[in-house]
Design an enzyme around this catalytic site. Structure first.
Site, mmCIF file in Angstrom:
data_model
loop_
_atom_site.group_PDB
_atom_site.id
_atom_site.type_symbol
_atom_site.label_atom_id
_atom_site.label_comp_id
_atom_site.label_asym_id
_atom_site.label_seq_id
_atom_site.Cartn_x
_atom_site.Cartn_y
_atom_site.Cartn_z
ATOM 1 N N SER A 43 5.046 2.829 -3.040
ATOM 2 C CA SER A 43 5.161 2.291 -1.678
ATOM 3 C C SER A 43 4.539 0.901 -1.694
ATOM 4 C CB SER A 43 4.472 3.209 -0.664
ATOM 5 O OG SER A 43 3.084 3.247 -0.853
ATOM 6 N N HIS A 155 5.430 10.035 -2.071
ATOM 7 C CA HIS A 155 4.749 10.650 -3.210
ATOM 8 C C HIS A 155 5.029 12.136 -3.339
ATOM 9 C CE1 HIS A 155 1.460 7.270 -3.056
ATOM 10 N NE2 HIS A 155 2.616 6.839 -3.501
ATOM 11 N N GLN A 163 1.526 9.482 4.146
ATOM 12 C CA GLN A 163 1.614 9.562 2.682
ATOM 13 C C GLN A 163 0.422 10.275 2.037
ATOM 14 O OE1 GLN A 163 3.128 5.972 0.381
ATOM 15 N NE2 GLN A 163 0.979 5.894 -0.189
ATOM 16 N N GLU A 164 -0.782 10.056 2.594
ATOM 17 C CA GLU A 164 -1.979 10.582 1.930
ATOM 18 C C GLU A 164 -2.966 11.177 2.920
ATOM 19 O OE1 GLU A 164 -3.521 7.362 -0.471
ATOM 20 O OE2 GLU A 164 -1.494 6.818 -1.098
ATOM 21 N N GLU A 207 0.020 11.992 -6.827
ATOM 22 C CA GLU A 207 -1.398 11.661 -6.981
ATOM 23 C C GLU A 207 -2.269 12.895 -7.148
ATOM 24 O OE1 GLU A 207 -2.562 8.795 -3.998
ATOM 25 O OE2 GLU A 207 -1.316 7.244 -4.913
ATOM 26 N N ASP A 243 -3.815 7.679 4.666
ATOM 27 C CA ASP A 243 -3.002 6.482 4.409
ATOM 28 C C ASP A 243 -1.609 6.793 4.931
ATOM 29 O OD1 ASP A 243 -1.637 4.276 3.603
ATOM 30 O OD2 ASP A 243 -1.875 4.600 1.445
ATOM 31 N N GLU A 286 -5.524 3.979 6.868
ATOM 32 C CA GLU A 286 -4.953 2.869 6.095
ATOM 33 C C GLU A 286 -3.486 2.670 6.489
ATOM 34 O OE1 GLU A 286 -5.371 3.668 1.907
ATOM 35 O OE2 GLU A 286 -3.680 2.389 1.376
ATOM 36 N N ASP A 312 -3.412 -2.341 3.457
ATOM 37 C CA ASP A 312 -2.986 -2.226 2.051
ATOM 38 C C ASP A 312 -1.696 -3.041 1.879
ATOM 39 O OD1 ASP A 312 -2.286 -1.521 -0.511
ATOM 40 O OD2 ASP A 312 -1.744 0.536 -0.040
ATOM 41 N N LYS A 337 -5.998 -3.611 -5.205
ATOM 42 C CA LYS A 337 -5.218 -3.152 -6.365
ATOM 43 C C LYS A 337 -4.893 -4.400 -7.176
ATOM 44 C CE LYS A 337 -2.802 0.481 -3.708
ATOM 45 N NZ LYS A 337 -1.668 0.670 -2.782
ATOM 46 N N HIS A 365 -6.402 2.954 -7.203
ATOM 47 C CA HIS A 365 -5.361 3.233 -8.202
ATOM 48 C C HIS A 365 -3.982 2.965 -7.589
ATOM 49 C CE1 HIS A 365 -4.501 7.560 -6.577
ATOM 50 N NE2 HIS A 365 -4.674 6.698 -5.628
ATOM 51 N N ARG A 366 -2.914 3.253 -8.345
ATOM 52 C CA ARG A 366 -1.555 3.285 -7.806
ATOM 53 C C ARG A 366 -1.019 4.701 -7.997
ATOM 54 N NH1 ARG A 366 0.374 -1.899 -6.097
ATOM 55 N NH2 ARG A 366 1.631 -0.464 -4.849
ATOM 56 N N SER A 367 0.107 5.003 -7.371
ATOM 57 C CA SER A 367 0.660 6.356 -7.550
ATOM 58 C C SER A 367 1.171 6.558 -8.975
ATOM 59 C CB SER A 367 1.747 6.635 -6.520
ATOM 60 O OG SER A 367 2.730 5.632 -6.550
ATOM 61 N N LYS A 388 -10.601 4.850 -4.263
ATOM 62 C CA LYS A 388 -9.517 5.761 -3.914
ATOM 63 C C LYS A 388 -8.721 5.999 -5.186
ATOM 64 C CE LYS A 388 -5.266 5.116 -1.569
ATOM 65 N NZ LYS A 388 -4.427 4.669 -0.478
#
Ligand code: PGA
Ligand code: ZN
Length: 425
Positions: A43, A155, A163-164, A207, A243, A286, A312, A337, A365-367, A388
């Site tokens: 994303s 994800h 998403q999270e 993730e 997020d 986020e 983000d 990131k 991190h990234r996915s 994160k």
């Protein structure tokens, strides 16, 4: 002399989604070496640095042989002989060789892996851990982890639009305690999801969080709260962070957000968040709105009493964008990131700016990830207080938590834990 870059080599390896990515090895005259691998997002913000991918048939077009060649043919000859200790000068050279606004000539994946390998080689040449090389002797504060334990959005293959869904064990006395608490909640969540929705609800997403077949935000939040209390914890121990990655469920044509089987305008989405904040212990939000609506971040920030509003996709680790949104008071902080901006020094500028302004820098991190655990060192070096890096499951996620456990162990009695102050405005 010792710090001078002697050689730079790139090769194609794999990330956690099975996509090719680039690894770079940098060696110094003093015998030091640094190896770094670029992660990949799913994303992504529209202003992010652009990865160079091969296209064509191999790996469905996802190969990075062009990025590997770009390192070997352009970046390596330009930086060999430069002083790795002066990594900011090396990064300026990388930026100059690329010459584009978004690293699209040599690829953000190529510049990211090279830039990170340079700082690691310099640290190794100094016989120092990366966090000590960057942060010096004063760096000793371990971050509070934001652990993504329920995956939705792009994800996961479920109906959750957010998403999270993360747990934030800020009430722990130490980093290792925070890991134990988070793992206990993760296990409790697994049990709860299995009982309520069947065994397939405990399959995991990109993730490492569970990806249960839910479609309503409140169902996921209720599951989290059941898991937190079921594991014996309360609001004073563990908070919740979300997020939304809202650009992913925004239709710019009609200016509507598709969430919880409804279509909401930005004002309605704002009310939706405010009611979530009233009924759940959410301490951080986020990307609550799409990139196209940055001013809505400010609206929510003004109306949310406690929850931190974090950028983000709208900030993409760019100090220019971060400065703009701090000035307009739209954000309490930003996600960091390195591959969003493409070099470590540019990410370092963003971290320093955020901390100087009293805002949050959430190292992330990234996915699509790998065993590379550089971000653990970055979080400690600048004592950002927040990291994160996914669920406490899957090797590419635990690699970062394990590295933080090693740093904590190495620091021994000197180690500190960011704790509750990390989440206060
Ligand atoms: P990405 O998502 O790595 O897939 O872009 C992570 C995030 O949005 O924070
Ligand atoms: Zn995000």
């Amino acid at each position: 002399m010792d710090y001078d870059i002697r050689d730079v080599k790139a090769l194609q390896v794999l990330d956690s989604r099975g996509n090719p990515t680039i690894e770079v090895l940098v060696m110094t005259e003093g015998g030091g070496y640094g190896r770094a691998i670029a992660p990949a997002g799913a994303s992504r913000g529209k202003n992010e640095a652009v990865d160079l991918r091969d296209g064509g048939k191999d790996y469905g077009g996802m190969g990075v042989r062009k990025a590997v060649s770009a390192v070997n043919n352009y970046l390596a000859p330009a930086i060999i002989g430069m002083n790795s200790y002066e990594y900011r000068a090396v990064d300026r050279k990388i930026i100059e060789v690329d010459g584009t606004r978004n690293k699209s000539k040599v690829g953000g994946n190529a510049t990211t892996a090279t830039s990170l390998a340079v700082i690691k080689a310099a640290a190794d040449t100094s016989y120092l851990s990366l966090f000590e090389f960057l942060g010096g002797k004063r760096a000793r504060t371990l971050p509070v982890p934001l652990m993504n334990v329920i995956n939705g959005g792009v994800h996961a293959g479920n109906g959750l639009r957010i998403q999270e869904f993360m747990i934030v064990p800020y009430g722990a006395d130490s980093f290792s305690e925070s890991i134990r608490m988070a793992v206990e909640v993760y296990k409790e969540l697994k049990k709860y999801l299995k009982e309520k929705y069947g065994p397939s609800a405990t399959n995991v997403g990109d993730e490492g969080g569970f990806a249960p077949p839910l479609s309503k935000t409140s169902e996921a939040l209720n599951a989290l709260e059941k898991a937190i209390t079921g594991a014996g914890y309360s609001e004073g121990d563990i908070g919740i962070a979300l997020d939304a990655a809202a650009t992913q469920f925004y239709d710019p044509q009609n200016r509507l957000y598709s969430i919880d089987e409804k279509k909401l305008g930005s004002g309605e989405l704002l009310d939706f968040y405010l009611s979530l904040l009233e009924t759940h212990h959410i301490i951080l939000l986020e990307d609550p709105f799409a990139e196209e609506e940055p001013e809505m971040f400010g609206e929510l920030k003004r109306k949310s009493e406690h929850a931190l509003i974090i950028g983000d996709d709208i900030t993409v680790t760019s100090s220019t964008l971060i400065e703009k949104y701090i000035k307009r008071d739209f954000i309490d902080g930003a996600i960091i990131k390195v591959n969003q901006i493409g070099t470590f020094s540019e990410a370092e500028d963003s971290i320093r700016l955020l901390l100087k302004e009293g805002r949050k820098a959430v190292i992330s991190h990234r996915s699509g990830e790998t065993e590379d655990s550089t971000i653990a060192h970055i979080a400690v070096a600048y004592e950002t207080g927040l990291i994160k890096t996914g669920a406490p499951a899957r090797g590419e996620r635990t690699a970062k938590y394990n590295e933080l456990l090693r740093i904590e162990d190495y620091l021994g009695g000197a180690a500190e834990f960011a704790g509750k102050k990390a989440i206060l405005r």
